[in-house]
Design a protein around this motif. Structure first.
Motif, PDB file in Angstrom:
ATOM      1  N   MET A   1       0.849  -1.174   0.000  1.00  0.00           N
ATOM      2  CA  MET A   1       0.000   0.000   0.000  1.00  0.00           C
ATOM      3  C   MET A   1       0.897   1.240   0.000  1.00  0.00           C
ATOM      4  SD  MET A   1      -2.280   1.710   2.995  1.00  0.00           S
ATOM      5  CE  MET A   1      -3.331   0.396   3.405  1.00  0.00           C
ATOM      6  N   SER A   2       0.711   2.124  -0.957  1.00  0.00           N
ATOM      7  CA  SER A   2       1.521   3.333  -0.983  1.00  0.00           C
ATOM      8  C   SER A   2       0.680   4.513  -0.499  1.00  0.00           C
ATOM      9  CB  SER A   2       2.062   3.606  -2.389  1.00  0.00           C
ATOM     10  OG  SER A   2       1.085   4.192  -3.186  1.00  0.00           O
ATOM     11  N   LYS A   3       1.283   5.332   0.323  1.00  0.00           N
ATOM     12  CA  LYS A   3       0.562   6.500   0.811  1.00  0.00           C
ATOM     13  C   LYS A   3       1.024   7.722   0.038  1.00  0.00           C
ATOM     14  CE  LYS A   3       3.758   7.619   4.454  1.00  0.00           C
ATOM     15  NZ  LYS A   3       4.002   7.994   5.783  1.00  0.00           N
ATOM     16  N   GLU A   4       0.164   8.685  -0.046  1.00  0.00           N
ATOM     17  CA  GLU A   4       0.473   9.921  -0.737  1.00  0.00           C
ATOM     18  C   GLU A   4       1.510  10.705   0.062  1.00  0.00           C
ATOM     19  OE1 GLU A   4      -2.303  13.615  -1.089  1.00  0.00           O
ATOM     20  OE2 GLU A   4      -2.954  12.068  -2.483  1.00  0.00           O
ATOM     21  N   LYS A   5       2.495  11.229  -0.615  1.00  0.00           N
ATOM     22  CA  LYS A   5       3.499  12.065   0.051  1.00  0.00           C
ATOM     23  C   LYS A   5       2.846  13.395   0.399  1.00  0.00           C
ATOM     24  CE  LYS A   5       7.500   9.891  -1.993  1.00  0.00           C
ATOM     25  NZ  LYS A   5       8.830  10.106  -2.555  1.00  0.00           N
ATOM     26  N   SER A   6       2.973  13.810   1.652  1.00  0.00           N
ATOM     27  CA  SER A   6       2.253  15.007   2.088  1.00  0.00           C
ATOM     28  C   SER A   6       3.153  16.203   2.342  1.00  0.00           C
ATOM     29  CB  SER A   6       1.459  14.704   3.362  1.00  0.00           C
ATOM     30  OG  SER A   6       2.320  14.541   4.465  1.00  0.00           O
ATOM     31  N   ASN A   7       4.464  15.995   2.433  1.00  0.00           N
ATOM     32  CA  ASN A   7       5.385  17.094   2.723  1.00  0.00           C
ATOM     33  C   ASN A   7       6.079  17.564   1.448  1.00  0.00           C
ATOM     34  OD1 ASN A   7       4.912  16.912   5.526  1.00  0.00           O
ATOM     35  ND2 ASN A   7       6.452  15.300   5.721  1.00  0.00           N
ATOM     36  N   ILE A   8       6.470  18.823   1.454  1.00  0.00           N
ATOM     37  CA  ILE A   8       7.326  19.377   0.408  1.00  0.00           C
ATOM     38  C   ILE A   8       8.593  19.818   1.114  1.00  0.00           C
ATOM     39  CG2 ILE A   8       7.600  21.181  -1.337  1.00  0.00           C
ATOM     40  CD1 ILE A   8       4.465  21.206  -1.485  1.00  0.00           C
ATOM     41  N   ILE A   9       9.712  19.246   0.697  1.00  0.00           N
ATOM     42  CA  ILE A   9      11.007  19.486   1.330  1.00  0.00           C
ATOM     43  C   ILE A   9      11.828  20.382   0.410  1.00  0.00           C
ATOM     44  CG2 ILE A   9      13.039  18.403   2.354  1.00  0.00           C
ATOM     45  CD1 ILE A   9      10.305  17.358   3.506  1.00  0.00           C
ATOM     46  N   LEU A  10      12.228  21.547   0.904  1.00  0.00           N
ATOM     47  CA  LEU A  10      13.017  22.485   0.109  1.00  0.00           C
ATOM     48  C   LEU A  10      14.497  22.316   0.428  1.00  0.00           C
ATOM     49  CD1 LEU A  10      10.794  25.674   0.527  1.00  0.00           C
ATOM     50  CD2 LEU A  10      10.707  23.950  -1.283  1.00  0.00           C
ATOM     51  N   ILE A  11      15.298  22.104  -0.608  1.00  0.00           N
ATOM     52  CA  ILE A  11      16.746  22.010  -0.449  1.00  0.00           C
ATOM     53  C   ILE A  11      17.405  23.021  -1.374  1.00  0.00           C
ATOM     54  CG2 ILE A  11      16.676  19.568   0.222  1.00  0.00           C
ATOM     55  CD1 ILE A  11      17.742  18.863  -2.602  1.00  0.00           C
ATOM     56  N   GLY A  12      18.647  23.362  -1.064  1.00  0.00           N
ATOM     57  CA  GLY A  12      19.399  24.282  -1.908  1.00  0.00           C
ATOM     58  C   GLY A  12      20.411  25.055  -1.089  1.00  0.00           C
ATOM     59  N   MET A  13      21.191  25.830  -1.779  1.00  0.00           N
ATOM     60  CA  MET A  13      22.241  26.626  -1.165  1.00  0.00           C
ATOM     61  C   MET A  13      21.663  27.720  -0.273  1.00  0.00           C
ATOM     62  SD  MET A  13      25.404  25.771  -1.904  1.00  0.00           S
ATOM     63  CE  MET A  13      26.401  27.248  -1.714  1.00  0.00           C
ATOM     64  N   PRO A  14      22.454  28.189   0.695  1.00  0.00           N
ATOM     65  CA  PRO A  14      22.068  29.386   1.438  1.00  0.00           C
ATOM     66  C   PRO A  14      21.850  30.526   0.429  1.00  0.00           C
ATOM     67  CG  PRO A  14      23.990  28.365   2.437  1.00  0.00           C
ATOM     68  CD  PRO A  14      23.746  27.656   1.127  1.00  0.00           C
ATOM     69  N   GLY A  15      20.748  31.226   0.575  1.00  0.00           N
ATOM     70  CA  GLY A  15      20.445  32.315  -0.350  1.00  0.00           C
ATOM     71  C   GLY A  15      19.568  31.905  -1.515  1.00  0.00           C
ATOM     72  N   SER A  16      19.248  30.616  -1.633  1.00  0.00           N
ATOM     73  CA  SER A  16      18.410  30.168  -2.748  1.00  0.00           C
ATOM     74  C   SER A  16      16.938  30.496  -2.527  1.00  0.00           C
ATOM     75  CB  SER A  16      18.595  28.666  -2.999  1.00  0.00           C
ATOM     76  OG  SER A  16      18.185  27.916  -1.869  1.00  0.00           O
ATOM     77  N   GLY A  17      16.571  30.838  -1.280  1.00  0.00           N
ATOM     78  CA  GLY A  17      15.203  31.257  -0.995  1.00  0.00           C
ATOM     79  C   GLY A  17      14.383  30.255  -0.212  1.00  0.00           C
ATOM     80  N   LYS A  18      15.004  29.226   0.337  1.00  0.00           N
ATOM     81  CA  LYS A  18      14.260  28.158   1.013  1.00  0.00           C
ATOM     82  C   LYS A  18      13.355  28.669   2.128  1.00  0.00           C
ATOM     83  CE  LYS A  18      17.934  25.901   2.196  1.00  0.00           C
ATOM     84  NZ  LYS A  18      19.036  26.734   1.738  1.00  0.00           N
ATOM     85  N   SER A  19      13.873  29.497   3.008  1.00  0.00           N
ATOM     86  CA  SER A  19      13.077  29.957   4.157  1.00  0.00           C
ATOM     87  C   SER A  19      11.927  30.861   3.729  1.00  0.00           C
ATOM     88  CB  SER A  19      13.969  30.679   5.167  1.00  0.00           C
ATOM     89  OG  SER A  19      14.892  29.773   5.720  1.00  0.00           O
ATOM     90  N   THR A  20      12.202  31.823   2.887  1.00  0.00           N
ATOM     91  CA  THR A  20      11.159  32.757   2.453  1.00  0.00           C
ATOM     92  C   THR A  20      10.121  32.046   1.598  1.00  0.00           C
ATOM     93  OG1 THR A  20      12.794  34.532   2.479  1.00  0.00           O
ATOM     94  CG2 THR A  20      10.738  34.962   1.303  1.00  0.00           C
ATOM     95  N   VAL A  21      10.577  31.256   0.638  1.00  0.00           N
ATOM     96  CA  VAL A  21       9.667  30.506  -0.220  1.00  0.00           C
ATOM     97  C   VAL A  21       8.848  29.527   0.619  1.00  0.00           C
ATOM     98  CG1 VAL A  21       9.606  28.711  -2.012  1.00  0.00           C
ATOM     99  CG2 VAL A  21      10.989  30.778  -2.349  1.00  0.00           C
TER     100      VAL A  21
END
Length: 182
Positions: A1-21
């Motif tokens: 049984m596969s469950k739907e992925k519910s999270n969106i994980i933001l990765i990238g360099m410092p300054g790429s906008g992860k926190s604000t986005v």
């Protein structure tokens, strides 16, 4: 049984906008928001820079891995620290219930945005330049990304729109049941 992925994980360099986005995206998709750099600081009761100054960059990576492996949430936007991708166990853990979105900003854009490179609390070798750090991490971000959004020339709102557009193209990752505005 596969469950739907519910999270969106933001990765990238410092300054790429992860926190604000991350904050904007959480509002757009009616999800909760988690910034793992802030989580580390709250758990450790000190700044990332203090960890690096007193124990070194590898200690920060180890703490980050431990904290990331302890993250168990659903329906969240998770902004990770730039060094999260160094930990394969942590990335695989986050990927189990999340779609990994790489905010891909080019080096000139990042250099324009980052003015506190030496005091930002980065998990980097003391002599490592920003360009060396960028080059080292790029392959890791690409390795784990399910979706890549170029964020160099876009506003934070445009980055969010691009992520949402890509999520609708990849429906197994969409947990929001409403249709986007036409």
């Amino acid at each position: 049984m596969s469950k739907e992925k519910s999270n969106i994980i933001l990765i990238g360099m410092p300054g790429s906008g992860k926190s604000t986005v991350g904050v904007i995206l959480a509002k757009m998709l009616a999800k909760r928001y988690l910034d793992t750099d802030i989580l580390i600081q709250n758990i450790e009761k000190r700044s990332l820079q203090d960890i690096v100054d007193k124990e070194g960059h590898m200690a920060l990576r180890e703490i980050e891995q431990r904290v990331l492996l302890g993250v168990h949430c659903r329906n969240h936007i998770v902004s990770t620290g730039g060094s999260a991708a160094y930990s394969e166990p942590a990335m695989m853990h986050l990927k189990r219930d999340g779609i990994i979105v790489f905010l891909d900003a080019d080096l000139p854009a990042l250099e324009q945005r980052i003015h506190n490179y030496q005091t930002r609390g980065l998990a980097k070798r003391p002599e490592q330049s920003f360009q060396d750090l960028f080059n080292e991490r790029l392959a890791l971000y690409e390795k784990y990304a399910d979706i890549t959004v170029e964020s160099s020339t876009l506003t934070q709102d445009q980055v969010c729109d691009a992520i949402v557009d890509r999520l609708w193209i990849n429906p197994p990752y969409v947990s929001c049941k409403t249709q986007p505005a036409a």
